[in-house]
Write a protein that holds these residues in place. Structure first.
Motif, PDB file in Angstrom:
ATOM      1  N   VAL A 177       0.853  -1.210   0.000  1.00 37.15           N
ATOM      2  CA  VAL A 177       0.000   0.000   0.000  1.00 37.15           C
ATOM      3  C   VAL A 177       0.876   1.242   0.000  1.00 37.15           C
ATOM      4  N   ARG A 199       1.683   4.288  -2.742  1.00 35.12           N
ATOM      5  CA  ARG A 199       1.554   5.691  -2.379  1.00 35.12           C
ATOM      6  C   ARG A 199       2.821   6.474  -2.746  1.00 35.12           C
ATOM      7  N   ILE A 234      -1.654   6.495  -9.576  1.00 37.46           N
ATOM      8  CA  ILE A 234      -2.870   7.069  -8.975  1.00 37.46           C
ATOM      9  C   ILE A 234      -3.795   5.909  -8.648  1.00 37.46           C
ATOM     10  N   CYS A 235      -4.067   5.763  -7.359  1.00 36.78           N
ATOM     11  CA  CYS A 235      -4.894   4.638  -6.937  1.00 36.78           C
ATOM     12  C   CYS A 235      -6.066   5.147  -6.104  1.00 36.78           C
ATOM     13  N   PHE A 236      -7.254   4.742  -6.469  1.00 38.73           N
ATOM     14  CA  PHE A 236      -8.430   5.219  -5.727  1.00 38.73           C
ATOM     15  C   PHE A 236      -9.337   4.040  -5.384  1.00 38.73           C
ATOM     16  N   SER A 237     -10.319   4.353  -4.538  1.00 38.28           N
ATOM     17  CA  SER A 237     -11.236   3.326  -4.005  1.00 38.28           C
ATOM     18  C   SER A 237     -10.452   2.165  -3.373  1.00 38.28           C
ATOM     19  N   GLN A 238      -9.422   2.513  -2.616  1.00 40.31           N
ATOM     20  CA  GLN A 238      -8.601   1.465  -1.989  1.00 40.31           C
ATOM     21  C   GLN A 238      -9.314   0.921  -0.746  1.00 40.31           C
ATOM     22  N   LYS A 239      -9.276  -0.378  -0.612  1.00 37.90           N
ATOM     23  CA  LYS A 239      -9.867  -1.005   0.572  1.00 37.90           C
ATOM     24  C   LYS A 239      -8.938  -2.099   1.062  1.00 37.90           C
ATOM     25  N   TYR A 240      -8.889  -2.201   2.360  1.00 40.05           N
ATOM     26  CA  TYR A 240      -8.048  -3.242   2.953  1.00 40.05           C
ATOM     27  C   TYR A 240      -8.932  -3.997   3.934  1.00 40.05           C
ATOM     28  N   SER A 241      -9.239  -5.186   3.598  1.00 40.48           N
ATOM     29  CA  SER A 241     -10.156  -5.935   4.444  1.00 40.48           C
ATOM     30  C   SER A 241      -9.873  -7.428   4.296  1.00 40.48           C
TER      31      SER A 241
END
Lengths: 386, 88
Positions: A20, A24, A29-36
């Motif tokens: 991650v 960065r 360009i990274c969007f709508s990132q989720k960590y689950s």
């Protein structure tokens, strides 16, 4: 869904938080990132995909590309469809032609000047179907057009897309009669014997039975009031006279006449000024009377330069006709009747002397008419200041 | 020295700004590193402070600049002074 191509990804591995942060610190360009649930998901532009794969490989992360989004993907699906490309090129060409090439000429406001005459003048000054509109000097064309169309008092040319619209104002012919307020005399139009005179205003200068020549004064616009004072008025009078006119009518024993055959219609499709014949073309070697009408198609009420042309040919052959003397005389009588209808319908024919002359090839009627009709015409009265 | 550093940061707008919209969006103007991140918790180094966000269904947008945008239902945000700089 946006226009740009976007890729959804899913990543799994041991050093996910490091991955991650690596993203960065890169330019991705990274969007709508989720960590689950030990799984990292996000979206990137497709231009960053290779760099992301490389980053994942270096950090031993399992990367899965999930979904492709963006309208560009939809567009690129059709890149091999050449028909669409050709259609698009055709549409661009169509818009270009419609906007920059003269595809139709509209003429407004003419009554006496014929469309053909105006079109001829337009073609002489360089405006015709197929002309490149930006190359036209409209102002100059308007001036030339006014000069060449003698009867036009005003001519305006404007363009609307591929249409050239010509507005014509025809000159108002000057009336022959003198205006009621302007002083005038009444003079004789021809050599005649005066048979009747009714004067409403003015001084009568002739009497019944007088012989007058062309241009002689019949009624004067100068009136005396009895006290020695003179007034200048607009003379008003009906002067009737008798006069003679001679006309010769000829009929040849041998003459040629058009003999018409059946009317033939031919249809063709007009496409931006070009004509595509519909059906087989028949060659017309003979002489024919020709007439054509064009009906342009319209889209949403706007005429487009595509239409159906209906051409009508009426073939004819010139045939020699031989008349006998009686037949020739009958033809002359017809001509005389038409002449009298045209020229003497408002006059009275007092006498008609016919002198017949017979020649080898023709017969001639010399007709001398004695006519009773109006002979007076108004003529402006000019007064010297002295 | 510390006061001068603080004043310089203020003059040149080098401080970390945090914008919170309702309880569903938080924008950090500076984020050096994400320490921990999952759908209920995010801990990030925001320069002079460590930001901890608690919530649910958290997601982030990173526009390849220094900052991040955090979305989701935010329950609490806490700031802890970052001692790393002072340690250095």
């Amino acid at each position: 869904m946006g226009v740009r191509r976007v890729v959804s990804f899913r990543a799994r591995g041991n050093k996910l938080m490091g991955f991650v942060n690596a993203i960065r610190h890169s330019d991705i360009i990274c969007f709508s990132q989720k960590y689950s649930m030990e799984e990292y998901t996000g979206k990137i532009y497709i231009s960053d995909l290779e760099r992301l794969k490389l980053l994942a490989e270096n950090m031993k992360i399992d990367l899965f590309v999930e979904e492709y989004q963006g309208k560009m993907f939809t567009v690129l699906k059709y890149k091999a469809r050449y028909g669409l490309l050709i259609g698009f090129i055709f549409m661009v060409a169509f818009v270009f032609v419609m906007s920059n090439i003269v595809v139709k000429i509209e003429i407004n406001g003419n009554e006496n000047i014929k469309d053909d005459e105006i079109l001829y003048v337009l073609s002489e000054i360089g405006i015709e179907k197929g002309t490149f509109i930006p190359s036209l000097d409209i102002e100059n064309c308007e001036l030339k057009m006014k000069t060449r169309l003698g009867n036009a008092s005003w001519a305006a040319i404007r363009t609307q897309g591929g249409r050239v619209i010509v507005d014509i104002h025809e000159g108002i012919p000057v009336p022959r009669t003198v205006h009621n307020n302007i002083p005038c005399n009444i003079v004789s139009e021809r050599d005649a014997i005066v048979t009747d005179a009714q004067v409403m205003q003015g001084t009568l200068k002739i009497e019944r039975g007088y012989s007058v020549g062309k241009g002689d004064l019949l009624v004067s616009g100068v009136v005396e009031n009895g006290a020695g004072n003179y007034m200048i008025v607009h003379a008003l009078a009906d002067i009737t006279g008798e006069y003679m006119e001679k006309e010769t009518f000829v009929q040849y024993f041998e003459s040629s006449q058009k003999e018409y055959e059946e009317k033939v219609q031919k249809r063709s499709l007009e496409f931006f000024g070009f004509r595509i014949p519909l059906g087989f073309e028949k060659k017309y070697s003979k002489s024919a009377d020709y007439k054509e009408t064009t009906d342009y198609f319209s889209v949403l009420g706007i005429e487009i330069p595509i239409g159906l042309v209906v051409s009508e040919y009426t073939d004819y052959e010139m045939k020699n006709i031989t008349y006998t003397l009686t037949e020739a005389e009958e033809e002359i009588q017809k001509k005389i009747s038409i002449y009298e209808k045209n020229f003497y319908s408002d006059k009275e024919i007092i006498k008609k002397d016919v002198k017949k002359n017979e020649y080898e090839d023709r017969v001639e009627y010399e007709v001398t008419y004695t006519i009773r009709g109006k002979i007076g015409v108004e003529k402006e009265l000019f007064i010297s200041k002295n | 020295m510390g006061r001068l550093y603080e004043k310089t940061k203020k003059v040149f707008a080098l401080q970390t700004s945090t914008q919170i919209y309702d309880n569903n969006q938080l924008i950090l103007s500076k984020c050096r590193r994400i320490y921990e991140y999952n759908d209920i918790y995010l801990k990030a180094d925001a320069g002079s402070v460590i930001v901890e966000i608690w919530g649910s269904d958290l997601s982030i947008d990173d526009f390849a600049n220094e900052g991040i945008a955090v979305y989701g239902k935010i329950d609490s945000v806490s700031f802890t002074e970052n001692n790393k700089r002072e340690d250095k």
